[in-house]
Design a protein around this motif. Structure first.
Motif, PDB file in Angstrom:
ATOM      1  N   PHE A  13      12.838  40.895 -15.738  1.00  0.00           N
ATOM      2  CA  PHE A  13      11.670  41.089 -14.870  1.00  0.00           C
ATOM      3  C   PHE A  13      10.701  42.048 -15.561  1.00  0.00           C
ATOM      4  N   GLY A  14       9.407  41.803 -15.382  1.00  0.00           N
ATOM      5  CA  GLY A  14       8.409  42.671 -16.007  1.00  0.00           C
ATOM      6  C   GLY A  14       8.487  42.614 -17.520  1.00  0.00           C
ATOM      7  N   GLY A  15       8.859  41.447 -18.055  1.00  0.00           N
ATOM      8  CA  GLY A  15       9.135  41.340 -19.481  1.00  0.00           C
ATOM      9  C   GLY A  15       7.943  41.043 -20.363  1.00  0.00           C
ATOM     10  N   SER A  16       6.731  41.075 -19.813  1.00  0.00           N
ATOM     11  CA  SER A  16       5.571  40.696 -20.607  1.00  0.00           C
ATOM     12  C   SER A  16       4.907  41.866 -21.327  1.00  0.00           C
ATOM     13  N   LYS A  17       5.319  43.101 -21.000  1.00  0.00           N
ATOM     14  CA  LYS A  17       4.706  44.252 -21.662  1.00  0.00           C
ATOM     15  C   LYS A  17       5.596  45.479 -21.506  1.00  0.00           C
ATOM     16  N   GLY A  18       5.282  46.511 -22.272  1.00  0.00           N
ATOM     17  CA  GLY A  18       5.970  47.789 -22.156  1.00  0.00           C
ATOM     18  C   GLY A  18       7.466  47.707 -22.366  1.00  0.00           C
ATOM     19  N   ILE A  19       8.202  48.410 -21.531  1.00  0.00           N
ATOM     20  CA  ILE A  19       9.658  48.468 -21.649  1.00  0.00           C
ATOM     21  C   ILE A  19      10.274  47.084 -21.470  1.00  0.00           C
ATOM     22  N   GLY A  20       9.743  46.294 -20.544  1.00  0.00           N
ATOM     23  CA  GLY A  20      10.277  44.955 -20.327  1.00  0.00           C
ATOM     24  C   GLY A  20      10.142  44.078 -21.561  1.00  0.00           C
ATOM     25  N   LEU A  21       9.001  44.152 -22.217  1.00  0.00           N
ATOM     26  CA  LEU A  21       8.803  43.372 -23.436  1.00  0.00           C
ATOM     27  C   LEU A  21       9.736  43.856 -24.540  1.00  0.00           C
ATOM     28  N   GLY A  22       9.924  45.171 -24.623  1.00  0.00           N
ATOM     29  CA  GLY A  22      10.886  45.696 -25.587  1.00  0.00           C
ATOM     30  C   GLY A  22      12.270  45.128 -25.347  1.00  0.00           C
ATOM     31  N   CYS A  23      12.669  45.030 -24.077  1.00  0.00           N
ATOM     32  CA  CYS A  23      13.975  44.450 -23.742  1.00  0.00           C
ATOM     33  C   CYS A  23      14.033  42.971 -24.109  1.00  0.00           C
ATOM     34  N   ALA A  24      12.953  42.235 -23.840  1.00  0.00           N
ATOM     35  CA  ALA A  24      12.932  40.809 -24.171  1.00  0.00           C
ATOM     36  C   ALA A  24      13.131  40.606 -25.669  1.00  0.00           C
ATOM     37  N   HIS A  25      12.440  41.400 -26.473  1.00  0.00           N
ATOM     38  CA  HIS A  25      12.605  41.315 -27.925  1.00  0.00           C
ATOM     39  C   HIS A  25      14.055  41.621 -28.326  1.00  0.00           C
ATOM     40  N   GLU A  26      14.598  42.671 -27.753  1.00  0.00           N
ATOM     41  CA  GLU A  26      15.945  43.120 -28.144  1.00  0.00           C
ATOM     42  C   GLU A  26      17.009  42.080 -27.797  1.00  0.00           C
ATOM     43  N   PHE A  27      16.939  41.540 -26.599  1.00  0.00           N
ATOM     44  CA  PHE A  27      17.934  40.537 -26.202  1.00  0.00           C
ATOM     45  C   PHE A  27      17.789  39.267 -27.024  1.00  0.00           C
TER      46      PHE A  27
END
Length: 263
Positions: A13-27
């Motif tokens: 959730f909230g994966g399009s920017k900031g911390i959420g995007l960082g998580c999307a990249h990492e996973f």
């Protein structure tokens, strides 16, 4: 370290920017089939393109993940693209801001909805699959204010219901643990995102300082002497959602560079 989550389905959730995007990249780097859920299609498209360019397997869905219907849409989209989510990153707007004497009842109700009720709906949506397979990871992105409320950031309602979400997380860890599901919380410190810059710029201006001078003064008192990054949060998130962290549940991990003072 092999985190053991390759080919798992991660819904952020909230994966399009900031911390959420960082998580999307990492996973995605860990080999997860990653689903980005956020409100704005333009930022979703940009985020999906970034992750794909880096070699990740990812799709995006426009959904308001503070509503029951929006959460259902995100979970359905993930299931349709890759299968039901094995990993849930609950990262949503925590709600309206303001000091206790300045906010009305509606502000407190909205904060409760975003932090507690939406978390409840999200867990209800992903639980059946996780229970069936005997494995699941649920992680909320919270704040270090669950330890002590911010003095310089007027967020009475948020502070109240962030703790409420943490209490729910702890409760869920006990109820869902027998099914192989862990439930944890990451508490953010000062993370270098556009949202944090906007907040700190306003604080700095109110004190007659530039943003740069304010940040330099603040971080000089912190052990690591720098702002955090979305990548710092994402690395911790990936570990807590890994096979390696299967004996860690019901915990809050503060990721703030050792900044023990309140903001």
């Amino acid at each position: 370290m092999d985190l053991g989550i390759a080919r798992k389905v991660a819904l952020v959730f909230g994966g399009s920017k900031g911390i959420g995007l960082g998580c999307a990249h990492e996973f995605a780097r860990e080999g997860c089939k990653t689903v980005i859920a956020a409100r704005t299609q333009a930022t979703i498209d940009t985020a999906v393109a970034e992750v794909r360019t880096a070699g990740g397997q990812v799709v995006g869905i426009s959904a308001d993940c503070t509503t029951r219907d929006g959460i259902a849409s995100a979970v359905n989209a993930a299931t349709g693209a890759f299968g039901a989510p094995d990993i849930l990153i609950f990262n949503v707007d925590s709600g309206p801001k303001g000091a206790f004497l300045d906010v009305d009842d509606e502000t407190f109700v909205a904060a409760n909805n975003n932090n507690v009720m939406a978390f409840r709906w999200a867990v209800q949506a992903v639980f059946p699959h996780m229970r069936e397979q005997g494995w699941g990871r649920i992680l909320t992105i919270g704040t270090n204010s669950v330890k002590a409320p911010h003095r310089k950031l007027p967020r009475a309602a948020q502070n109240t219901y962030r703790v409420g979400a943490l209490a729910l997380s702890k409760t869920l860890s006990a109820e869902l643990g027998p099914y192989g599901i862990t439930v944890n919380t990451l508490g953010t410190g000062a993370i270098a995102t556009p949202q944090f810059r906007d907040v700190f710029t306003k604080i700095a201006e109110a004190q007659g300082q530039t943003y740069e001078d304010y940040i330099a003064e603040r971080v000089s008192a912190w052990p690591v002497q720098r702002m955090g990054t979305p990548e710092d949060m994402a690395a911790a998130a990936a570990f807590l959602c890994s096979d390696r962290a299967g004996f860690i549940t019901g915990q809050v991990l503060i990721v703030d560079g050792g900044n023990l003072e309140v903001l």
